[in-house]
Design an enzyme around this catalytic site. Structure first.
Site, PDB file in Angstrom:
ATOM      1  N   SER A 259       0.848  -1.187   0.000  1.00 50.47           N
ATOM      2  CA  SER A 259       0.000   0.000   0.000  1.00 50.47           C
ATOM      3  C   SER A 259       0.886   1.240   0.000  1.00 50.47           C
ATOM      4  CB  SER A 259      -0.889   0.002   1.237  1.00 50.47           C
ATOM      5  OG  SER A 259      -0.089   0.256   2.378  1.00 50.47           O
ATOM      6  N   LYS A 260       0.234   2.386  -0.028  1.00 49.02           N
ATOM      7  CA  LYS A 260       0.959   3.661  -0.104  1.00 49.02           C
ATOM      8  C   LYS A 260       1.996   3.801   1.018  1.00 49.02           C
ATOM      9  CE  LYS A 260      -1.491   6.179  -3.328  1.00 49.02           C
ATOM     10  NZ  LYS A 260      -2.954   6.029  -3.302  1.00 49.02           N
TER      11      LYS A 260
END
Ligand code: GLU
Length: 491
Positions: A259-260
């Site tokens: 994820s980010k």
């Protein structure tokens, strides 16, 4: 047809992203597996946009998904933009198709109307949880009498449609996991039509897969539990369930879904960061597929040749940027100077005539891991005016032994060669070394002032590139300009 998908032939597969974000690396990997199976089995790949979440879906994300897929070299045979015989290919345009399937299930007693409001459901759930019981839909509406139902209908109560999960064992046939068996009693009666009349994700996916004649469903293993529901729906609708392949999800180094938090996650981020699409595809393929030998470098075409689902493992796939960087370097090495120049042009501030640009790029390419790395390369030496050396560089130069003679030797050697090519440039450097030797000098005595007088820098690209960039005559001019600067200082 050559059977390269393992035992798969003429597969009809689909990549079914929800356009609620830019194309994630993990989704790109799902798309790649689908594409490899389609292309390797002589089948077809469908792009289906699952855009039923109106709030979160956007045209911008649709565009990003399609552009990113194309950029990594994946095409599709049917889809919203290219059409096909099984369209439409946006779920939002297929909303009219699903109700008849729900109606069929209702008619056959395989589904029922549920009038429970969200508030009522919440209340009963809280009560169950309060008593320490696990909550699942309690089938209240399945037990309604005819009168109760008639009353609710007369009141105009909105209803959802729930699938009546039959008793028994459900088997999901998965290429990677074999027969995954689940007792149906573990699954509650899930909603197939919402009270606003829209199909749920489960019904839409299954009806689409049936009507689009999908033979293999390849997706992330976060959908494995959904697959159990989907098998039940396929069977209830009288269709043979497809073969499934649930691959492992792409994880960050800490073992959680990429994820980010872990950094850049979308394909377009990696494009902007200067990665080559062929390197990204190579990397994504290797994340949980192995050709069965030590080979690691593949072009997309070679992947189609070599890929087989037999080589895919269900094991963890951990994103490793160092490995991607290494692969990017390998794929960059395979490019000609001219191809590489085409790709780095967008990252460059300086503009040079094309031929000079290629020489400049060739001279620094070894220091690059990504295309964007061109920005960090010392290309400014090529725009430095002749003879304009910094004070520091002039001092460095003055320290060089036998400087006057060395500079004179440089000019006279350069002036002997009117032509400008790689062989001449290499010949000049050999000759300069030879001349130095004959004078009892170290090679450095002439090569050090060469670099400094021509570029004003103590380090930089191989000397042969400097000769090719400016030409032997141009280098002589630059050395002379530096000689004049030195003389002016002495005055
Ligand atoms: N639209 C789903 C997703 O974005 C994929 C569903 C499927 O492949 O069956 O995860």
């Amino acid at each position: 047809m050559i059977n390269r998908g393992g035992d798969i032939q003429n597969a009809r597969v689909r990549f079914a992203p929800s356009p609620t974000g830019r194309l994630h690396l993990g989704s790109a990997r799902t798309a790649l597996f689908n594409w490899l199976v389609a292309r390797g089995s002589g089948g077809a790949i469908i792009l289906r946009l699952e855009d039923t979440d109106k709030e979160r879906s956007s045209e911008e994300f649709e565009r990003d998904i399609m552009e990113s897929l194309r950029w990594i070299g994946l095409d599709w045979d049917e889809g919203p933009d290219v059409g096909g015989g099984y369209g439409p290919y946006r779920q939002s345009e297929r909303m009219g198709i699903y109700p008849e399937y729900a109606a069929r299930l209702l008619e056959e007693g395989r589904a029922y109307r549920c009038y429970c409001t969200p508030e009522e459901l919440k209340e009963r759930k809280n009560a169950a949880v309060g008593e320490g019981r696990a909550w699942r839909y309690d089938r209240k509406c399945l037990g309604l009498t005819e009168e109760e139902r008639a009353l609710l209908e007369a009141q105009g109560r909105p209803y959802a449609v729930r699938f009546r999960v039959p008793e028994g064992e459900v088997t999901v046939n998965d290429v990677l996991r074999g027969e995954v068996k689940v007792d149906a009693s573990e699954i509650d009666d899930f909603i197939i039509m919402r009270s606003d009349g829209r199909a749920s994700f489960h019904l839409a996916v299954v009806v689409d897969d049936i009507t689009m004649e999908v033979t293999h469903v390849i997706r992330g293993d976060d959908h494995l539990t959904n697959a159990v529901r989907h098998v039940l729906l396929f069977t209830a609708l009288g269709a043979e369930p497809p073969m499934f392949l649930h691959h492992s999800l792409l994880m960050g180094i800490d073992g959680t879904k990429l994820s980010k938090r872990h950094g850049a996650t979308s394909v377009s981020d990696y494009r902007d960061m200067g990665y080559l699409p062929q390197a990204l595809v190579n990397y994504l393929a290797l994340l949980s597929w192995s050709p069965g030998n030590d080979r690691e470098i593949f072009t997309p075409g070679e992947l189609v040749e070599e890929f087989s689902v037999g080589g895919v493992s269900a094991g963890k796939a951990i994103f490793d940027l160092d490995k991607l960087n290494w692969l990017n370097r390998q794929h960059m090495k395979a490019l000609s100077d001219s191809e590489l120049t085409d790709l780095v042009i967008d990252h460059l501030d300086q503009s040079f005539p094309r031929q000079k640009l290629e020489i400049a790029v060739a001279s620094v390419r070894n220091g690059m891991e990504t295309l964007a790395d061109i920005e960090k390369q010392p290309l400014d030496i090529y725009v430095q005016p002749a003879g304009k050396l910094s004070e520091k560089s002039l001092k460095e130069l003055e320290k060089s032994p036998d400087l006057k003679e060395a500079l004179g030797l440089l000019v006279s050697t350069f002036r002997k060669y009117p032509s400008n090519d790689m062989a001449t440039a290499e010949g000049i450097v050999v000759e300069l070394r030879q001349e130095a030797k004959e004078r009892g000098w170290k090679a450095k005595t002439v090569l050090w002032p060469f670099r400094l007088a021509v570029t004003g820098q103590t380090v930089g690209p191989d000397l042969t590139y400097l000769i090719m960039f400016w030409g032997p005559g141009g280098c002589a001019d630059r050395v002379e300009a530096t000689m004049r600067t030195l003389e002016e200082r002495d005055e």
